[in-house]
Structures are given as C-alpha cells and as structure tokens.
Design a protein around this motif. Sequence first.
Motif, PDB file in Angstrom:
ATOM      1  N   ASN A 235       0.821  -1.212   0.000  1.00 50.82           N
ATOM      2  CA  ASN A 235       0.000   0.000   0.000  1.00 50.82           C
ATOM      3  C   ASN A 235       0.855   1.261   0.000  1.00 50.82           C
ATOM      4  N   SER A 239       0.711   3.981  -2.913  1.00 45.34           N
ATOM      5  CA  SER A 239       0.442   5.378  -2.597  1.00 45.34           C
ATOM      6  C   SER A 239       1.503   6.294  -3.193  1.00 45.34           C
ATOM      7  N   GLU A 247      -2.711  11.589  -8.295  1.00 47.80           N
ATOM      8  CA  GLU A 247      -3.819  10.664  -8.115  1.00 47.80           C
ATOM      9  C   GLU A 247      -5.032  11.033  -8.954  1.00 47.80           C
TER      10      GLU A 247
END
Length: 270
Positions: A235, A239, A247
């Motif tokens: 994760n 990220s 994003e």
Amino acid sequence: MLELHNVCKRFGDRDILTDINLSIQKGEIVSILGPSGCGKTTLLNLILGLTDITAGKLFCDGEDLSRVPMQKRGFNIVFQDFALFPNLNAYENIVYGLRNRPNTSSQEEVNELIDLLGLRKHLDQRIDELSGGQKQRVAIARTLVMKPKVLLLDEPLSALDGIIKESIKERIRRVARQYKLTTLIVTHDPEEALTLSDRVLIINNGKIAQFADPQTIVNEPADDFIRQFILRQLNVKRSNILKLFNESHAHEIPQNTWERAGYHIHQAVA
C-alpha cells in the motif's frame, strides 16, 4: 516433488525453525519471504544441504535426502553476490562446471540456455565488464548447465534496479516453465515475491505464517503480521506511485504500466 516433514533447526538452545511442513510441485516457483532473522535463509540452506537438519525429514521425488551430503542432492544455488570467476569471461564461467562433468549438458543445450537468457553478445566479455543484470544471468546459466533438480536463488534481485529487475524476473519465469524446474527464491521484498511466484511461503519467528498463491495472500491474509508486513508495504508503494503520477490522473496510467512495475495487484490491496 520436494517435501519437508516437521523440519526443525536449532542452534544451541535457540530454535531457528520449528515444524516446517511443505509440499512443492515440480516446476513450481516458490518465494520464501519474511523479515530479517525469521529463518528464511536457514531454510534455504537446509534444503541445499549446507546446514544439517536438527529434526524432521526432507524428501525429493520420494527419496529421503535428510542426511544426504549437499554435493549428492543435485540441488544448485545462485548466491546473492553471483560468485563468478573474475579471471574468466562470461562463456568460460557458464561452462566451468562442465570441466568435471562434461556430459551433463551438450553444446546444443548450452547454446539454448545462452540464447534463452540473452547472453550471446556478452560471451567474450570479462566479468567486470558486465552489468549487474548480465552477471545475474551468467550465474543462472552456469547453474542451469549442470541440470539441477531444484534451483535455489538467494536474494537474486536485491542488487538490481527497475526494468533490469523486471527483465530478470521474466527470464526466471521463462526458465522455470521451459525446463519444469522447481525454483525456490529467498527474498525480503513482498512485491518481488508476489509478482514472481506461483506460491509464497511467509515465515515469521521460525514458523510458517502462510503458504499460498499471491492472490490468496493479498485477499485473505492469515494474520495481522501478514497484513502489516506484506500489505502495508504494498500500500505504501502504491500510494507513492499514485502521488508521483498525481492521483487525479491515476486512471490515465495504462494497465501495463502497473504490471511492468509489479503493481498489478494494486486494486486488491486498495
């Protein structure tokens, strides 16, 4: 093909491995994953025969190898530092083992391996002229010409970067598939283990925490250790990649970009 029954290893009063039970199929790629000091390298050494088993049994094709010396097991290892001979060129390193066992591989088989691993144009180069990825491929070729029953790799990708690492992963997969070669890989990197292997053996404090295919580990982690040790790392990487690409535009990143980078499981850990 390879089975471990209640295998234990003890150094003095310290238990390093406890009740290890495994069954690995012929041609399967299995990564042994875990934090430093968990016992994963000790397990690799037990299978190789470099370290004696304290208790339990190890079988290969039904034969008990528990007390068989390393040189008679028919297993070969590629070490993290490659252990190549600097005074020999790439080709001489590849065929070095055939000096004592010349009938193990024919010249045609040697040439096939050289081409499979993409080493043809590097054969005359000295070892210090090769890149890290090229050295790794030479080390793998040198091992494979001896036709091992089991190929053991100790942190094979730790010194490699980016695209080179992905290239070596693909070549390891191709070799294992083409030769139906049982392959065991020690690594500390969850991404590496989950994107390279058919199944992943996770060790924690000398015991098996989980042994399953990558999808099962990602979607059905056996305990909190696996959630923290594996999924948290994935994760964090996901990220960081999303932040790098922004994003808000992450949906524009082609799927093959995730796959080539080893993040094809990013949705599963979202």
